[in-house]
Structure formats: structure tokens, C-alpha cells
Scaffold this motif. Structure first.
Motif, PDB file in Angstrom:
ATOM      1  N   ALA A 121       2.662   6.273   8.132  1.00  0.00           N
ATOM      2  CA  ALA A 121       1.314   5.778   7.863  1.00  0.00           C
ATOM      3  C   ALA A 121       1.066   4.484   8.644  1.00  0.00           C
ATOM      4  CB  ALA A 121       1.122   5.537   6.366  1.00  0.00           C
ATOM      5  N   SER A 122       2.082   3.636   8.715  1.00  0.00           N
ATOM      6  CA  SER A 122       1.948   2.411   9.504  1.00  0.00           C
ATOM      7  C   SER A 122       1.699   2.719  10.970  1.00  0.00           C
ATOM      8  CB  SER A 122       3.210   1.544   9.361  1.00  0.00           C
ATOM      9  OG  SER A 122       3.327   1.020   8.063  1.00  0.00           O
ATOM     10  N   VAL A 164       4.439  -2.039  13.729  1.00  0.00           N
ATOM     11  CA  VAL A 164       3.866  -3.205  13.049  1.00  0.00           C
ATOM     12  C   VAL A 164       4.306  -4.493  13.743  1.00  0.00           C
ATOM     13  CG1 VAL A 164       3.903  -4.542  10.895  1.00  0.00           C
ATOM     14  CG2 VAL A 164       3.586  -2.061  10.823  1.00  0.00           C
ATOM     15  N   CYS A 165       5.578  -4.555  14.128  1.00  0.00           N
ATOM     16  CA  CYS A 165       6.100  -5.770  14.766  1.00  0.00           C
ATOM     17  C   CYS A 165       5.462  -6.029  16.127  1.00  0.00           C
ATOM     18  CB  CYS A 165       7.619  -5.680  14.901  1.00  0.00           C
ATOM     19  SG  CYS A 165       8.507  -5.899  13.340  1.00  0.00           S
ATOM     20  N   GLU A 166       4.941  -4.986  16.767  1.00  0.00           N
ATOM     21  CA  GLU A 166       4.247  -5.167  18.043  1.00  0.00           C
ATOM     22  C   GLU A 166       2.932  -5.917  17.861  1.00  0.00           C
ATOM     23  OE1 GLU A 166       4.856  -4.388  21.399  1.00  0.00           O
ATOM     24  OE2 GLU A 166       6.899  -4.279  20.603  1.00  0.00           O
ATOM     25  N   LEU A 167       2.341  -5.821  16.676  1.00  0.00           N
ATOM     26  CA  LEU A 167       1.020  -6.413  16.433  1.00  0.00           C
ATOM     27  C   LEU A 167       1.046  -7.615  15.510  1.00  0.00           C
ATOM     28  CD1 LEU A 167      -1.105  -3.142  15.967  1.00  0.00           C
ATOM     29  CD2 LEU A 167      -0.881  -4.542  18.023  1.00  0.00           C
ATOM     30  N   LEU A 196       0.872  -1.176   0.000  1.00  0.00           N
ATOM     31  CA  LEU A 196       0.000   0.000   0.000  1.00  0.00           C
ATOM     32  C   LEU A 196       0.908   1.225   0.000  1.00  0.00           C
ATOM     33  CD1 LEU A 196      -3.016   0.944   0.243  1.00  0.00           C
ATOM     34  CD2 LEU A 196      -2.604   1.137   2.706  1.00  0.00           C
ATOM     35  N   ILE A 197       0.931   1.947  -1.115  1.00  0.00           N
ATOM     36  CA  ILE A 197       1.887   3.040  -1.251  1.00  0.00           C
ATOM     37  C   ILE A 197       1.177   4.396  -1.249  1.00  0.00           C
ATOM     38  CG2 ILE A 197       3.560   1.609  -2.456  1.00  0.00           C
ATOM     39  CD1 ILE A 197       2.683   2.999  -5.066  1.00  0.00           C
ATOM     40  N   PHE A 198       1.923   5.405  -0.832  1.00  0.00           N
ATOM     41  CA  PHE A 198       1.410   6.776  -0.774  1.00  0.00           C
ATOM     42  C   PHE A 198       2.308   7.648  -1.644  1.00  0.00           C
ATOM     43  CE2 PHE A 198       0.063   4.524   2.953  1.00  0.00           C
ATOM     44  CZ  PHE A 198      -1.279   4.841   3.021  1.00  0.00           C
ATOM     45  N   ALA A 208      -4.969   3.213  14.829  1.00  0.00           N
ATOM     46  CA  ALA A 208      -6.378   3.189  14.426  1.00  0.00           C
ATOM     47  C   ALA A 208      -6.963   1.798  14.658  1.00  0.00           C
ATOM     48  CB  ALA A 208      -6.512   3.582  12.957  1.00  0.00           C
ATOM     49  N   TYR A 209      -6.142   0.776  14.434  1.00  0.00           N
ATOM     50  CA  TYR A 209      -6.593  -0.604  14.704  1.00  0.00           C
ATOM     51  C   TYR A 209      -6.803  -0.817  16.200  1.00  0.00           C
ATOM     52  CZ  TYR A 209      -6.296  -5.579  15.644  1.00  0.00           C
ATOM     53  OH  TYR A 209      -6.545  -6.839  16.132  1.00  0.00           O
ATOM     54  N   GLU A 210      -5.873  -0.329  17.012  1.00  0.00           N
ATOM     55  CA  GLU A 210      -6.002  -0.498  18.464  1.00  0.00           C
ATOM     56  C   GLU A 210      -7.283   0.148  18.978  1.00  0.00           C
ATOM     57  OE1 GLU A 210      -1.390  -0.711  20.080  1.00  0.00           O
ATOM     58  OE2 GLU A 210      -2.265   1.249  19.693  1.00  0.00           O
ATOM     59  N   ILE A 211      -7.670   1.263  18.380  1.00  0.00           N
ATOM     60  CA  ILE A 211      -8.867   1.982  18.829  1.00  0.00           C
ATOM     61  C   ILE A 211     -10.146   1.311  18.338  1.00  0.00           C
ATOM     62  CG2 ILE A 211     -10.154   4.153  18.633  1.00  0.00           C
ATOM     63  CD1 ILE A 211      -7.346   5.512  18.311  1.00  0.00           C
ATOM     64  N   THR A 212     -10.165   0.950  17.054  1.00  0.00           N
ATOM     65  CA  THR A 212     -11.404   0.491  16.417  1.00  0.00           C
ATOM     66  C   THR A 212     -11.547  -1.016  16.328  1.00  0.00           C
ATOM     67  OG1 THR A 212     -10.478   0.478  14.172  1.00  0.00           O
ATOM     68  CG2 THR A 212     -11.369   2.567  14.991  1.00  0.00           C
ATOM     69  N   GLY A 213     -10.422  -1.718  16.316  1.00  0.00           N
ATOM     70  CA  GLY A 213     -10.473  -3.162  16.108  1.00  0.00           C
ATOM     71  C   GLY A 213     -10.718  -3.549  14.663  1.00  0.00           C
ATOM     72  N   GLN A 214     -10.707  -2.582  13.745  1.00  0.00           N
ATOM     73  CA  GLN A 214     -10.942  -2.865  12.333  1.00  0.00           C
ATOM     74  C   GLN A 214      -9.704  -3.522  11.720  1.00  0.00           C
ATOM     75  OE1 GLN A 214     -12.399   0.550  10.143  1.00  0.00           O
ATOM     76  NE2 GLN A 214     -13.793   1.138  11.789  1.00  0.00           N
ATOM     77  N   VAL A 215      -9.879  -4.745  11.257  1.00  0.00           N
ATOM     78  CA  VAL A 215      -8.758  -5.513  10.717  1.00  0.00           C
ATOM     79  C   VAL A 215      -8.159  -4.836   9.487  1.00  0.00           C
ATOM     80  CG1 VAL A 215      -8.089  -7.741   9.733  1.00  0.00           C
ATOM     81  CG2 VAL A 215      -9.681  -7.661  11.654  1.00  0.00           C
ATOM     82  N   SER A 216      -8.974  -4.083   8.769  1.00  0.00           N
ATOM     83  CA  SER A 216      -8.468  -3.397   7.574  1.00  0.00           C
ATOM     84  C   SER A 216      -7.331  -2.442   7.926  1.00  0.00           C
ATOM     85  CB  SER A 216      -9.599  -2.636   6.875  1.00  0.00           C
ATOM     86  OG  SER A 216     -10.214  -1.708   7.749  1.00  0.00           O
ATOM     87  N   PHE A 217      -7.400  -1.812   9.091  1.00  0.00           N
ATOM     88  CA  PHE A 217      -6.321  -0.920   9.521  1.00  0.00           C
ATOM     89  C   PHE A 217      -5.059  -1.734   9.835  1.00  0.00           C
ATOM     90  CE2 PHE A 217      -9.571   2.394  10.946  1.00  0.00           C
ATOM     91  CZ  PHE A 217      -9.222   3.302   9.949  1.00  0.00           C
ATOM     92  N   LEU A 218      -5.221  -2.876  10.460  1.00  0.00           N
ATOM     93  CA  LEU A 218      -4.081  -3.730  10.773  1.00  0.00           C
ATOM     94  C   LEU A 218      -3.403  -4.206   9.494  1.00  0.00           C
ATOM     95  CD1 LEU A 218      -2.386  -5.237  12.891  1.00  0.00           C
ATOM     96  CD2 LEU A 218      -4.044  -7.117  12.742  1.00  0.00           C
ATOM     97  N   GLU A 219      -4.212  -4.631   8.532  1.00  0.00           N
ATOM     98  CA  GLU A 219      -3.662  -5.084   7.251  1.00  0.00           C
ATOM     99  C   GLU A 219      -2.945  -3.940   6.536  1.00  0.00           C
ATOM    100  OE1 GLU A 219      -7.192  -6.561   5.427  1.00  0.00           O
ATOM    101  OE2 GLU A 219      -7.021  -8.563   6.337  1.00  0.00           O
ATOM    102  N   ALA A 220      -3.541  -2.754   6.596  1.00  0.00           N
ATOM    103  CA  ALA A 220      -2.935  -1.594   5.942  1.00  0.00           C
ATOM    104  C   ALA A 220      -1.580  -1.252   6.562  1.00  0.00           C
ATOM    105  CB  ALA A 220      -3.867  -0.396   6.029  1.00  0.00           C
ATOM    106  N   SER A 221      -1.445  -1.459   7.874  1.00  0.00           N
ATOM    107  CA  SER A 221      -0.189  -1.128   8.546  1.00  0.00           C
ATOM    108  C   SER A 221       0.968  -1.968   8.014  1.00  0.00           C
ATOM    109  CB  SER A 221      -0.326  -1.317  10.066  1.00  0.00           C
ATOM    110  OG  SER A 221      -0.422  -2.688  10.411  1.00  0.00           O
ATOM    111  N   SER A 222       0.730  -3.250   7.766  1.00  0.00           N
ATOM    112  CA  SER A 222       1.796  -4.104   7.238  1.00  0.00           C
ATOM    113  C   SER A 222       1.993  -3.887   5.743  1.00  0.00           C
ATOM    114  CB  SER A 222       1.491  -5.576   7.527  1.00  0.00           C
ATOM    115  OG  SER A 222       0.280  -5.982   6.922  1.00  0.00           O
ATOM    116  N   GLU A 223       0.909  -3.623   5.018  1.00  0.00           N
ATOM    117  CA  GLU A 223       1.030  -3.358   3.583  1.00  0.00           C
ATOM    118  C   GLU A 223       1.845  -2.091   3.326  1.00  0.00           C
ATOM    119  OE1 GLU A 223      -0.207  -5.054   0.688  1.00  0.00           O
ATOM    120  OE2 GLU A 223      -0.176  -6.640   2.218  1.00  0.00           O
ATOM    121  N   ALA A 224       1.730  -1.109   4.209  1.00  0.00           N
ATOM    122  CA  ALA A 224       2.480   0.134   4.038  1.00  0.00           C
ATOM    123  C   ALA A 224       3.976  -0.070   4.255  1.00  0.00           C
ATOM    124  CB  ALA A 224       1.951   1.211   4.993  1.00  0.00           C
TER     125      ALA A 224
END
Length: 291
Positions: free
Chosen positions: A115-116, A187-190, A89-91, A122-138
Motif C-alpha cells: 500500500a505504501s 517511503v524513505c525515498e520521499l 493506517l492499517i488494512f 500516487a503522490y508522485e503523480i498527483t502531488g496530493q500530500v494526503s497520499f504522501l502522509e498515507a504512505s508513511s502511516e501505512a
């Protein structure tokens, strides 16, 4: 789900980190900050992430819901802004940087790492897996070299480095590299993926072995680009903060020693005078095309 996230590693409201940043923001119709450059107003993902994490920091201090809402809103915008490709996931930056020989679109390890850091929180707050996936993709562009369209580079000794500016020749900006690494730490923490943890260890060892390249003996270099520009006052203080954080995260004494040494440089009027003179000489040499 609404949990308290991990505070960001350093104080992004600290004025000396980026003097004048917030005053140079212009907000678009979606209330997303854009930055005023000399040539015009542009989106800068690094600054957008900075603003998001600053809002989160204010929320953690004051528990004002509007700051948490702002963090989540910007995190969601950032998620949609990212471009998915084989490198992750690039910016992309849509403006050129002539002094770095960068033509749009270009990407930055610092933007990817920060961004990661936004997405993990954002994942820790919401629990939305999409944010977790985005963190590693970035983070995935860290595995691709600059020639491959990624941000991976090398120090002179051949060890791995990350480029804030994927320039030719190499720039190896110190603050950008450390901020990128902080995103990988998050990212490595999660995520317990061996390739991410291996890269983190490689980068820590690489910085441990090469951090002295940024020490002038009286100040710090901003980068290793061409003539090795000497850091201005704000960036020197930033180097002090970042190396201290690396010590806290890794326990490596070399980062503690550099942080304390570089902080002590600030106490010497002679060092500050020498820094002024050296920066003036460098700017004059660049203008005269001596380098």
C-alpha cells in the motif's frame, strides 16, 4: 500535477509471479478486484495493490491514459479503505486463515508495504500530500510487534523481521518480508525521517544475515513456519526476482549471490525432482500431523 512516477521494483505482469491471479479476480460494483478463494470471494489488499501497480506499469509502457486513471482510482479507494489508529493506517483482512491460526481482523506487513508503494506513486503523480502522509502511516505497524497488534517479528538470532502473516508460531514468509521492505524503501525515498531510514537499514542487515535460512541446498523455503514449507515453482522464481532487486537497491553481494544461485537451481532436473519429492513428503507429513 501529473508527473511520471517511479516504476515499481519488479514486473507485476510477469506471469510466473502469481500464476492465475488475474483470472481469479471478480470485480465488485465499484470495479474493485476481489479474489476467488475456495470458500468464497474476498477483498485482499495485497492483490488490490498488485492490480493497481500493474495498471501503472502498463501505463508507463504504453502511455494509455485509462490505465493511469485506473491506478489513481484504485489508489483513492485504498486510501479510503484504510483504518486510522495509533499504529498508523492499517488494512484489515476480514477472513480467517485457519492454517496460520489467524482470526479476523488481521493485518499483514506485505499489505502495508505494498500500500505504501501505491501511495508514494500516487503522490508522485498527483502531488496530493494526503497520499504522501498515507504512505508513511501505512509503514507505522512495522514498529509494533505482533503481540502489540503490529507486524514486527524476529529471526531466530533476535534480529528484526516483518510478518506477512502475524501468526503464532512465527511464519517469516520470505517474499512477504521483501515486498514489505520495498514499500519502506519507497517511503524513505520521499520522507527524510530518521526512524524510517534506521528501520530500513536494520531490516536490510537482518535479511543479509538470515537469507541463507531460506536455502535448502537445492531450492528455497517459502517460509520458516513450523516444518519450513518448500516454495513452489512460482514462488521460487519470485525469490530470484526479489533478491536480485535487493542487490540492486543495497549493493549487498549476498543478495546477488543468492539470486544467481537460486536461479541456477532451476537448471537442474535433479533439483526440480527433489523439490517435487520434498513438497510431497511435507504435505503428507502435515496431513498425518507428524509436524
Amino acid at each position: 500535477m501529473s508527473n511520471l512516477p517511479t516504476p515499481y521494483h519488479i514486473d507485476l505482469g510477469f506471469k510466473d509471479v502469481r500464476e492465475g491471479m488475474y483470472e481469479n479476480f471478480v470485480f465488485d460494483s465499484e470495479n474493485i478486484p476481489m479474489y476467488k478463494y475456495s470458500w468464497g470471494v474476498e477483498y485482499n489488499v495485497i492483490f488490490i495493490c498488485h492490480y493497481a501497480l500493474y495498471n501503472l506499469q502498463v501505463y508507463l509502457l504504453k502511455k494509455n491514459q485509462k490505465h493511469l486513471d485506473e491506478f489513481i482510482r484504485i489508489s483513492s479507494w485504498l486510501f479510503k479503505k484504510g483504518k486510522s489508529c495509533k499504529k498508523g493506517l492499517i488494512f484489515e483482512f476480514d477472513f480467517p486463515l485457519g492454517h496460520m491460526n489467524l482470526k479476523p481482523p488481521w493485518i499483514s506487513a506485505m499489505a502495508q508495504g505494498r500500500a505504501s508503494s501505491v501511495f508514494t506513486r500516487a503522490y508522485e503523480i498527483t502531488g496530493q500530500v494526503s497520499f504522501l502522509e498515507a504512505s508513511s502511516e501505512a509503514i507505522k505497524p512495522f514498529f509494533y510487534t505482533v503481540k502489540q497488534g503490529g507486524v514486527r517479528s524476529e529471526f531466530p538470532d533476535g534480529s528484526v523481521a516483518l510478518e506477512e502473516y502475524a501468526s503464532d508460531p512465527k511464519s517469516l514468509v520470505l517474499n512477504g518480508m521483501i515486498v514489505s521492505l520495498l514499500g519502506l524503501f519507497d517511503v524513505c525515498e520521499l520522507i527524510k525521517d530518521r526512524q524510517f531510514h534506521t528501520l530500513k537499514d536494520e531490516l536490510v542487515l537482518s535479511l543479509e544475515n538470515n537469507i541463507s535460512l531460506y536455502d535448502t541446498g537445492f531450492w528455497t523455503y517459502y517460509s520458516l513456519f513450523k516444518h519450513r514449507p518448500i516454495a513452489n515453482l512460482d514462488y521460487h522464481k519470485y525469490h530470484v526476482l526479489l533478491t536480485w532487486k535487493l542487490f540492486e537497491l543495497t549493493g549487498k553481494n549476498v543478495f546477488l549471490e543468492k539470486s544467481l544461485k537460486w536461479d541456477k537451481y532451476l537448471e537442474s532436473p535433479f533439483n526440480i525432482l527433489l523439490r517435487h519429492a520434498s513438497r510431497f513428503a511435507q504435505k503428507a507429513a502435515v496431513k498425518l500431523k507428524i509436524f
